[in-house]
Design a protein around this motif. Structure first.
Motif, short mmCIF file in Angstrom:
data_model
loop_
_atom_site.label_atom_id
_atom_site.label_comp_id
_atom_site.label_asym_id
_atom_site.label_seq_id
_atom_site.Cartn_x
_atom_site.Cartn_y
_atom_site.Cartn_z
N LEU A 54 0.81 -1.22 0.00
CA LEU A 54 0.00 0.00 0.00
C LEU A 54 0.84 1.27 0.00
N ASP A 120 -7.94 1.60 7.05
CA ASP A 120 -7.54 1.27 5.68
C ASP A 120 -7.73 -0.20 5.32
N HIS A 122 -10.04 -2.12 4.31
CA HIS A 122 -10.78 -2.49 3.10
C HIS A 122 -9.93 -2.35 1.84
N ARG A 123 -8.77 -1.73 1.96
CA ARG A 123 -7.85 -1.60 0.82
C ARG A 123 -6.87 -2.77 0.75
N TRP A 124 -6.84 -3.61 1.78
CA TRP A 124 -5.91 -4.73 1.80
C TRP A 124 -6.42 -5.84 0.87
N GLN A 125 -5.48 -6.61 0.35
CA GLN A 125 -5.82 -7.75 -0.49
C GLN A 125 -6.66 -8.77 0.29
N TRP A 127 -9.36 -8.55 2.06
CA TRP A 127 -9.53 -8.07 3.44
C TRP A 127 -10.63 -8.80 4.19
#
Length: 207
Positions: A54, A120, A122-125, A127
């Motif tokens: 990220l 953040d 929800h931005r992780w692979q 998630w």
């Protein structure tokens, strides 16, 4: 490879604290102390990552960041800095958790993160698979509480939130379960340390 990985006895509750640790600092120590106390963990493993997908710029060399983290912990008997993701060849947290579950089927893991991580998430692979595979403890950091609790992940899994008073039971819970925990604020960040070149206190085994 298994002999190079950290050890924990079967049934142990282990906090998994992932991040770049670029560099490790007093805020990481404060979160680890709070997690050990509030969650009643047997171990905490710092997962010093090879890189952060990220972030636009890569961190310092892994061996340098790992050495700094280990020096900061100062031989603490229950908190260990590791290069697990480098050994496993994983880049994303979701993949790391899958591999760790296979290697340590009898442990009770809890994922540890600061409130900015929840903000953040929800931005992780993958998630959602992270939330649904491991209990998560979120620790309040300066200026992040409202944004974290209003985040996509927090709202999507509002029904899985555990009251802070039940935090000691989190490791025994089945995912999805997460808990938001207040802790004394430590107004410090890795970004600020890189800018100023400051050092942090060590975590003595007796603290």
């Amino acid at each position: 490879m298994r002999h190079r990985l950290p050890f924990a006895p079967p049934g142990a509750s282990v906090g998994l604290f992932g991040g770049s640790f670029d560099p490790a600092h007093a805020g990481h120590l404060a979160l680890s102390r709070a997690a050990m106390r509030r969650l009643r963990l047997d171990r905490i493993w710092w997962l010093v990552s090879p890189g952060n997908p990220l972030k636009p710029h890569g961190p310092a060399a892994l061996d340098r960041r790992l050495a700094r983290a280990q020096a900061l912990l100062d031989g603490h008997p229950r908190v260990q800095a590791t290069d697990i993701e480098q050994q496993l060849g994983t880049r994303y947290t979701a993949d790391t958790l899958v591999r760790l579950r296979r290697l340590y089927p009898h442990l009770r893991p809890v994922w540890l993160m600061g409130a900015d991580g929840l903000r953040d998430l929800h931005r992780w692979q993958d998630w959602r698979s992270i939330i649904e595979s491991v209990p998560i403890a979120v620790f309040a950091r300066p200026g992040q509480r409202l944004a974290a609790l209003g985040s996509v992940a927090a709202r999507s899994y509002a029904g899985a939130r555990l009251p802070a008073r039940l935090a000691p039971t989190l490791a025994q819970r089945r995912a999805p379960r997460w808990c938001f925990i207040d802790m004394p604020m430590v107004p410090i960040s890795s970004t600020e340390l890189r800018r100023t070149g400051q050092e942090s206190d060590r975590l003595s085994p007796h603290r």
